[in-house]
Motif scaffolding. Structure first.
Motif, mmCIF file in Angstrom:
data_model
loop_
_atom_site.group_PDB
_atom_site.id
_atom_site.type_symbol
_atom_site.label_atom_id
_atom_site.label_comp_id
_atom_site.label_asym_id
_atom_site.label_seq_id
_atom_site.Cartn_x
_atom_site.Cartn_y
_atom_site.Cartn_z
ATOM 1 N N ALA A 1 0.822 -1.219 0.000
ATOM 2 C CA ALA A 1 0.000 0.000 0.000
ATOM 3 C C ALA A 1 0.849 1.260 0.000
ATOM 4 O O ALA A 1 0.450 2.299 -0.543
ATOM 5 C CB ALA A 1 -0.929 -0.010 1.210
ATOM 6 N N ASP A 2 2.058 1.186 0.605
ATOM 7 C CA ASP A 2 2.923 2.367 0.680
ATOM 8 C C ASP A 2 3.525 2.734 -0.675
ATOM 9 O O ASP A 2 4.000 3.869 -0.861
ATOM 10 C CB ASP A 2 4.044 2.140 1.695
ATOM 11 C CG ASP A 2 3.522 2.056 3.126
ATOM 12 O OD1 ASP A 2 2.375 2.484 3.356
ATOM 13 O OD2 ASP A 2 4.258 1.552 4.006
ATOM 14 N N HIS B 1 2.065 3.300 -3.297
ATOM 15 C CA HIS B 1 1.215 4.247 -3.993
ATOM 16 C C HIS B 1 1.362 5.667 -3.437
ATOM 17 O O HIS B 1 0.730 6.609 -3.933
ATOM 18 C CB HIS B 1 -0.236 3.782 -3.919
ATOM 19 C CG HIS B 1 -0.412 2.336 -4.304
ATOM 20 N ND1 HIS B 1 0.117 1.806 -5.467
ATOM 21 C CD2 HIS B 1 -1.020 1.300 -3.669
ATOM 22 C CE1 HIS B 1 -0.176 0.518 -5.538
ATOM 23 N NE2 HIS B 1 -0.860 0.187 -4.459
ATOM 24 N N ASP B 2 2.215 5.804 -2.395
ATOM 25 C CA ASP B 2 2.543 7.126 -1.853
ATOM 26 C C ASP B 2 3.886 7.626 -2.358
ATOM 27 O O ASP B 2 4.040 8.803 -2.700
ATOM 28 C CB ASP B 2 2.560 7.080 -0.319
ATOM 29 C CG ASP B 2 1.194 6.774 0.262
ATOM 30 O OD1 ASP B 2 0.192 7.199 -0.332
ATOM 31 O OD2 ASP B 2 1.136 6.096 1.308
ATOM 32 N N SER B 3 4.864 6.720 -2.425
ATOM 33 C CA SER B 3 6.203 7.111 -2.877
ATOM 34 C C SER B 3 7.016 5.864 -3.187
ATOM 35 O O SER B 3 6.711 4.763 -2.710
ATOM 36 C CB SER B 3 6.924 7.936 -1.803
ATOM 37 O OG SER B 3 7.089 7.168 -0.622
ATOM 38 N N ASP B 4 8.065 6.051 -3.966
ATOM 39 C CA ASP B 4 8.978 4.945 -4.263
ATOM 40 C C ASP B 4 9.794 4.600 -3.027
ATOM 41 O O ASP B 4 10.301 5.502 -2.345
ATOM 42 C CB ASP B 4 9.921 5.326 -5.403
ATOM 43 C CG ASP B 4 9.270 5.227 -6.769
ATOM 44 O OD1 ASP B 4 8.302 4.456 -6.911
ATOM 45 O OD2 ASP B 4 9.725 5.931 -7.695
ATOM 46 N N ASP C 1 5.291 7.817 -11.156
ATOM 47 C CA ASP C 1 5.786 8.002 -9.786
ATOM 48 C C ASP C 1 4.841 8.946 -9.043
ATOM 49 O O ASP C 1 4.735 10.117 -9.417
ATOM 50 C CB ASP C 1 7.203 8.584 -9.831
ATOM 51 C CG ASP C 1 7.826 8.721 -8.452
ATOM 52 O OD1 ASP C 1 7.203 8.280 -7.469
ATOM 53 O OD2 ASP C 1 8.945 9.267 -8.375
ATOM 54 N N PRO C 2 4.142 8.470 -8.001
ATOM 55 C CA PRO C 2 4.172 7.113 -7.465
ATOM 56 C C PRO C 2 3.343 6.145 -8.310
ATOM 57 O O PRO C 2 2.590 6.560 -9.200
ATOM 58 C CB PRO C 2 3.561 7.283 -6.073
ATOM 59 C CG PRO C 2 2.613 8.432 -6.227
ATOM 60 C CD PRO C 2 3.276 9.367 -7.206
ATOM 61 N N SER D 1 -2.514 2.833 -7.694
ATOM 62 C CA SER D 1 -3.044 1.631 -7.056
ATOM 63 C C SER D 1 -3.759 0.718 -8.045
ATOM 64 O O SER D 1 -3.872 -0.493 -7.806
ATOM 65 C CB SER D 1 -4.003 2.009 -5.926
ATOM 66 O OG SER D 1 -5.066 2.804 -6.421
ATOM 67 N N TRP E 1 1.830 -5.717 -6.340
ATOM 68 C CA TRP E 1 1.211 -5.048 -5.195
ATOM 69 C C TRP E 1 -0.279 -5.342 -5.101
ATOM 70 O O TRP E 1 -0.883 -5.144 -4.050
ATOM 71 C CB TRP E 1 1.446 -3.543 -5.292
ATOM 72 C CG TRP E 1 1.256 -3.016 -6.675
ATOM 73 C CD1 TRP E 1 0.090 -2.645 -7.267
ATOM 74 C CD2 TRP E 1 2.272 -2.861 -7.664
ATOM 75 N NE1 TRP E 1 0.311 -2.259 -8.566
ATOM 76 C CE2 TRP E 1 1.641 -2.375 -8.840
ATOM 77 C CE3 TRP E 1 3.662 -3.068 -7.672
ATOM 78 C CZ2 TRP E 1 2.355 -2.106 -10.007
ATOM 79 C CZ3 TRP E 1 4.366 -2.803 -8.839
ATOM 80 C CH2 TRP E 1 3.716 -2.334 -9.987
#
Length: 326
Positions: A124-125, A127-130, A160-161, A164, A170
């Protein structure tokens, strides 16, 4: 080569892992070879009643031709240990460690076996940042055969990012291992046990016709060129053989294993990294261990019998230790 007395071998294959079809190909190939050598063979496609069916068959030894979970992660190994039945390939503890890429690093890196850095991340992370600078690789922590591997680059299909709704591992796994992408060449080395200990066979270079050496490239005829032996500097060949043998010993592998590498040929010896060690490498017509064994003068049937003989030798020695300790 030692002649193997006739045995009743239960070839355990199939199951419900992602690699089911590959396991069936491996298992049927093994069963055919054993029957040609005059052994009695029970072919068993694993279901939830596997323990009862093995007990009913009452074999001398089980050839574990399963790939992935639960055949390669220690689950089946623990069951067979409790049943007191000899089985091929690695035992419970080794299987638990080797299928987990982070545990494998903890076992190998402190002893000088080079592996890529990186860390385990929550899917899940992503989708916030690489989690790492691009390019990097995302892969499941405990799957084999390059199942669920994604390479994230600046010029690839992942913004980037990563969105989802983008297709990738993922969507299938809650956690993933993120590692720096190592440019260069894909190499692999098989190790086979014998009465004198483990022996590294050769180095094969894998050249996918397109993309990278993923599940489809491994098991689709014509998609990957195998260069065996690989055309490498002598020092790189020697290091591959050394690291594969070290990994086999340090992890406690039995029977056979296969260690995969990436080599950045612009970095020389410093560019060679172990990616993982497979405790139950494939035995299909496209598989790498039989190919390397043949290069060393060992036919497919010879290889299968050697793996069975090692399982019986180990079980006999362990029983002897138990009797002396008791």
């Amino acid at each position: 080569m030692t002649t193997l007395a006739k045995q009743h071998v239960c070839v355990l294959m199939g199951g419900w892992a992602n690699e089911r079809e590959v396991s069936l190909m491996s298992g049927n190939g093994v069963a055919d070879a054993l029957e040609e050598r005059g052994h009695r063979v029970t072919r068993l496609d694993m279901g939830r009643d596997v323990a009862a069916r093995i007990a009913e068959a009452s074999p001398d030894v089980v050839f574990n031709a399963l790939h992935g979970v639960p055949g390669e992660d220690g689950t089946v190994q623990g069951m067979l240990d409790l049943m007191g039945i000899p089985y091929t390939h690695s035992g419970l503890a080794t299987s638990v460690i080797a299928i987990d890429k982070e545990l494998t690093k903890q076992a190998l890196v402190p002893h000088g076996v080079p592996m890529p850095g990186g860390r385990v991340v929550k899917s899940a992370d992503l989708h916030d940042s690489d989690p790492l600078p691009r390019p990097y690789v995302l892969k499941p922590v405990n799957e084999g055969s390059s199942v669920g591997v994604a390479i994230v680059t600046d010029d690839g299909r992942y913004p980037d990012p990563i969105p989802s709704d983008a297709e990738g591992p993922w969507q299938q796994f809650e956690t993933l291992l993120a590692e720096p992408f190592i440019r260069g060449r894909e190499l692999t080395t098989a190790v086979i046990d014998g009465p004198d200990g483990p022996r590294a066979l050769a180095v094969t270079e894998l050249k996918p016709k397109a993309g990278f050496y993923d599940f489809a490239a491994k098991y689709t005829d014509g998609m990957t060129e195998h260069v065996c032996p690989a055309q490498l500097p002598d020092e790189i060949t020697a290091l591959c053989l050394q690291y594969a043998t070290q990994a086999h010993r340090l992890l406690g592998c039995r029977g056979t294993s296969r260690t995969d590498f990436r080599w950045d040929d612009e970095q020389g010896e410093d560019g060679l990294f172990v990616l993982e060690t497979n405790t139950q490498p494939g035995m299909t017509p496209l598989s790498l261990v039989p190919e390397q064994a043949l290069l060393c003068g060992m036919s497919y049937a010879d290889l299968v019998e050697a793996i069975v003989a090692e399982a019986l030798r180990f079980h006999s020695a362990r029983d002897g230790e138990g009797r002396r300790d008791g």
